[in-house]
Design an enzyme around this catalytic site. Sequence first.
Site, PDB file in Angstrom:
ATOM      1  N   ASN A  48      -8.395  -2.875  -2.637  1.00 46.05           N
ATOM      2  CA  ASN A  48      -9.770  -2.555  -2.275  1.00 46.05           C
ATOM      3  C   ASN A  48     -10.063  -1.056  -2.327  1.00 46.05           C
ATOM      4  O   ASN A  48     -11.228  -0.648  -2.398  1.00 46.05           O
ATOM      5  CB  ASN A  48     -10.103  -3.100  -0.883  1.00 46.05           C
ATOM      6  CG  ASN A  48      -9.292  -2.452   0.216  1.00 46.05           C
ATOM      7  OD1 ASN A  48      -8.065  -2.484   0.181  1.00 46.05           O
ATOM      8  ND2 ASN A  48      -9.953  -1.878   1.210  1.00 46.05           N
ATOM      9  N   HIS A  49      -9.014  -0.204  -2.345  1.00 44.36           N
ATOM     10  CA  HIS A  49      -9.241   1.234  -2.430  1.00 44.36           C
ATOM     11  C   HIS A  49      -9.324   1.732  -3.874  1.00 44.36           C
ATOM     12  O   HIS A  49      -9.622   2.916  -4.083  1.00 44.36           O
ATOM     13  CB  HIS A  49      -8.153   1.996  -1.669  1.00 44.36           C
ATOM     14  CG  HIS A  49      -8.377   2.017  -0.190  1.00 44.36           C
ATOM     15  ND1 HIS A  49      -9.009   3.055   0.461  1.00 44.36           N
ATOM     16  CD2 HIS A  49      -8.081   1.094   0.758  1.00 44.36           C
ATOM     17  CE1 HIS A  49      -9.071   2.784   1.757  1.00 44.36           C
ATOM     18  NE2 HIS A  49      -8.518   1.600   1.963  1.00 44.36           N
ATOM     19  N   ASP A  72       0.824  -1.215   0.000  1.00 46.74           N
ATOM     20  CA  ASP A  72       0.000   0.000   0.000  1.00 46.74           C
ATOM     21  C   ASP A  72       0.858   1.265   0.000  1.00 46.74           C
ATOM     22  O   ASP A  72       1.806   1.374   0.780  1.00 46.74           O
ATOM     23  CB  ASP A  72      -0.883   0.036   1.244  1.00 46.74           C
ATOM     24  CG  ASP A  72      -1.847  -1.135   1.335  1.00 46.74           C
ATOM     25  OD1 ASP A  72      -1.473  -2.251   0.951  1.00 46.74           O
ATOM     26  OD2 ASP A  72      -2.970  -0.918   1.824  1.00 46.74           O
ATOM     27  N   ASP A  80      -3.967  -0.305  -3.618  1.00 48.79           N
ATOM     28  CA  ASP A  80      -4.165   0.764  -2.634  1.00 48.79           C
ATOM     29  C   ASP A  80      -3.166   1.904  -2.838  1.00 48.79           C
ATOM     30  O   ASP A  80      -2.365   2.232  -1.964  1.00 48.79           O
ATOM     31  CB  ASP A  80      -4.072   0.218  -1.202  1.00 48.79           C
ATOM     32  CG  ASP A  80      -5.386  -0.389  -0.746  1.00 48.79           C
ATOM     33  OD1 ASP A  80      -6.249  -0.650  -1.602  1.00 48.79           O
ATOM     34  OD2 ASP A  80      -5.549  -0.609   0.470  1.00 48.79           O
ATOM     35  N   HIS A 116      -1.035   4.539  -0.658  1.00 47.10           N
ATOM     36  CA  HIS A 116      -2.044   5.503  -0.197  1.00 47.10           C
ATOM     37  C   HIS A 116      -1.652   6.964  -0.472  1.00 47.10           C
ATOM     38  O   HIS A 116      -1.763   7.827   0.391  1.00 47.10           O
ATOM     39  CB  HIS A 116      -2.325   5.300   1.291  1.00 47.10           C
ATOM     40  CG  HIS A 116      -3.165   4.087   1.554  1.00 47.10           C
ATOM     41  ND1 HIS A 116      -4.483   3.982   1.152  1.00 47.10           N
ATOM     42  CD2 HIS A 116      -2.863   2.899   2.162  1.00 47.10           C
ATOM     43  CE1 HIS A 116      -4.960   2.800   1.511  1.00 47.10           C
ATOM     44  NE2 HIS A 116      -4.000   2.117   2.112  1.00 47.10           N
ATOM     45  N   HIS A 153      -3.978  -8.527  -3.214  1.00 49.64           N
ATOM     46  CA  HIS A 153      -4.018  -7.427  -2.264  1.00 49.64           C
ATOM     47  C   HIS A 153      -4.458  -7.834  -0.864  1.00 49.64           C
ATOM     48  O   HIS A 153      -3.786  -7.534   0.117  1.00 49.64           O
ATOM     49  CB  HIS A 153      -4.936  -6.307  -2.756  1.00 49.64           C
ATOM     50  CG  HIS A 153      -4.952  -5.140  -1.821  1.00 49.64           C
ATOM     51  ND1 HIS A 153      -3.887  -4.270  -1.701  1.00 49.64           N
ATOM     52  CD2 HIS A 153      -5.881  -4.718  -0.907  1.00 49.64           C
ATOM     53  CE1 HIS A 153      -4.159  -3.362  -0.779  1.00 49.64           C
ATOM     54  NE2 HIS A 153      -5.359  -3.609  -0.283  1.00 49.64           N
ATOM     55  N   HIS A 168      -2.585  -4.698   2.229  1.00 47.43           N
ATOM     56  CA  HIS A 168      -3.899  -4.459   2.814  1.00 47.43           C
ATOM     57  C   HIS A 168      -3.889  -4.028   4.281  1.00 47.43           C
ATOM     58  O   HIS A 168      -4.764  -3.306   4.721  1.00 47.43           O
ATOM     59  CB  HIS A 168      -4.750  -5.719   2.632  1.00 47.43           C
ATOM     60  CG  HIS A 168      -6.204  -5.559   2.917  1.00 47.43           C
ATOM     61  ND1 HIS A 168      -6.942  -4.460   2.516  1.00 47.43           N
ATOM     62  CD2 HIS A 168      -7.083  -6.375   3.568  1.00 47.43           C
ATOM     63  CE1 HIS A 168      -8.203  -4.626   2.903  1.00 47.43           C
ATOM     64  NE2 HIS A 168      -8.310  -5.761   3.549  1.00 47.43           N
ATOM     65  N   ARG A 193     -13.662  -6.375   9.719  1.00 42.88           N
ATOM     66  CA  ARG A 193     -13.913  -5.467   8.591  1.00 42.88           C
ATOM     67  C   ARG A 193     -15.361  -5.534   8.098  1.00 42.88           C
ATOM     68  O   ARG A 193     -15.834  -4.580   7.486  1.00 42.88           O
ATOM     69  CB  ARG A 193     -12.973  -5.798   7.428  1.00 42.88           C
ATOM     70  CG  ARG A 193     -11.504  -5.518   7.685  1.00 42.88           C
ATOM     71  CD  ARG A 193     -10.710  -5.779   6.423  1.00 42.88           C
ATOM     72  NE  ARG A 193      -9.268  -5.717   6.610  1.00 42.88           N
ATOM     73  CZ  ARG A 193      -8.541  -4.618   6.479  1.00 42.88           C
ATOM     74  NH1 ARG A 193      -9.127  -3.485   6.164  1.00 42.88           N
ATOM     75  NH2 ARG A 193      -7.224  -4.664   6.642  1.00 42.88           N
ATOM     76  N   ASP A 230      -6.399   7.266  -1.603  1.00 49.08           N
ATOM     77  CA  ASP A 230      -7.031   7.528  -0.305  1.00 49.08           C
ATOM     78  C   ASP A 230      -5.987   7.841   0.771  1.00 49.08           C
ATOM     79  O   ASP A 230      -4.979   7.163   0.891  1.00 49.08           O
ATOM     80  CB  ASP A 230      -7.929   6.374   0.144  1.00 49.08           C
ATOM     81  CG  ASP A 230      -9.217   6.276  -0.666  1.00 49.08           C
ATOM     82  OD1 ASP A 230      -9.617   7.298  -1.249  1.00 49.08           O
ATOM     83  OD2 ASP A 230      -9.815   5.186  -0.713  1.00 49.08           O
ATOM     84  N   ARG A 231      -6.275   8.918   1.513  1.00 51.44           N
ATOM     85  CA  ARG A 231      -5.523   9.398   2.670  1.00 51.44           C
ATOM     86  C   ARG A 231      -4.389  10.361   2.328  1.00 51.44           C
ATOM     87  O   ARG A 231      -4.311  11.426   2.905  1.00 51.44           O
ATOM     88  CB  ARG A 231      -4.984   8.235   3.516  1.00 51.44           C
ATOM     89  CG  ARG A 231      -6.063   7.458   4.247  1.00 51.44           C
ATOM     90  CD  ARG A 231      -5.465   6.535   5.292  1.00 51.44           C
ATOM     91  NE  ARG A 231      -6.499   5.943   6.118  1.00 51.44           N
ATOM     92  CZ  ARG A 231      -7.101   4.796   5.854  1.00 51.44           C
ATOM     93  NH1 ARG A 231      -6.756   4.106   4.789  1.00 51.44           N
ATOM     94  NH2 ARG A 231      -8.047   4.328   6.653  1.00 51.44           N
TER      95      ARG A 231
END
Length: 433
Positions: free
Chosen positions: A210-211, A143, A178, A145, A270, A354, A326, A181-182
């Site tokens: 998943n993002h 990830d 991923d 991000h 992932h 993940h 989750r 996001d963030r």
Amino acid sequence: VHVDDHGRKHAESSDISMKNHPDAFAAGFQLEKEFLPPDCTGNGETGDTHIMRHLEEGSETFQIVERIIDTTAALTAAVGNEGRDVPDSVWAGSVLHNLFGLQEEDREELSRQLTLLLRAAAIELRAQPTVVHAHAPAKVFGDMHGQLRDLLLLFREFGGPFHRTGDVEIAQYVFNGDWVDRGEHQLETVVVLLALKARYPRSVWLVRGNHESSEMNKSMSKSGHRGFDQDVLDKFKTPTMATDIFRKVHQVFSYLPMACVIDDAILVLHGGIGDGEWNIAELAHVQRPISDMDIARSNLLTQVLWSDPDEEGDKPKALGVHDNPRGASILAFGPDITKKFCRRNGIRMVVRSHEYVPEGFRWAHGGRLVTVFSARDYDYDAETNTCEQNDGAILFVTRENTGPDPSGEANSDLLEYDFSLKVTAKVLHRRGT
């Protein structure tokens, strides 16, 4: 055509057609009209050939891709010489225009050039299967991000996918989802990875996380985090233009492969394997494009993107399949599940991302599973100056000769050797250490 270390011949991406991967996309699938070059229907061999000409050296798209990669290489060299190690969110403002060689006010031109890049990436992803195959030596990234500075530092410390100053001619790169996001540089991170994919389609492999989901992005923004939709709006300012770019990026995300297999021995995905009661061949037959709704309706895709190893690790209580915090439809799996899955699929281990882990990587399940997470000091909050204080890591997968050359000849074909694979974590330490 090039020949790999096992003597197998591979066609370059421009020679790959849908006939090579008949199950990768639904019958009659066509690229969206906006991703087709002018006067191109996209139907049949003639259309595909016409598309590929737009990626040839000297074309505008090729020049855009080259500019992005050259700028990324320059940023990689510069970031290693900075006097202070700072969080990505306070490192720099948007560098999106810099990547394209444009001024900040050139938003319409930026949108046009970004669409050309998205088209190039879409074409390459369309030409490859749902489960792609890479070979060692390979580097696996977890990830990111949107933390572009950490990505550049990882390139600086452990080699980057550049043909002039890096090792992309000899090493494969797997980016395990991923990317958004963030962080403050989400769109920039996506731009860099898509440019690398367009330029080096047989050396750079992008695996969906998943993002890479519009619903997930919007949910992040609604919950007070910096979602990808907000990041795109901040870069383009105009809601109409931002919405258009956000939609186009997600069209490309819907073409992303779901997994990568390295040397037929290491599965990279992932999230995880869920209950483990599936085969890699089943995943390879999942047709793209894959929408958020497709994921929600598919137990297989949900587990591949969302499941985790049980938090009890290798303890007896972790055995089997358990509920996952989750969500109700997401599973946590134990070491026995991983062992059976690897045996059934004829592989040695599973690499997944993940989950943030303090060390940047974590071995589990008797060495059959490893988690890799590449964004350091994850989820930094500038207002409170707090974060998760974690290292970032990548994995090196290399071949080792475990036996003598049976023929006794130093220059014999590599098929005569007995190779094993070695997986090593390379760590970029958290700030202040």
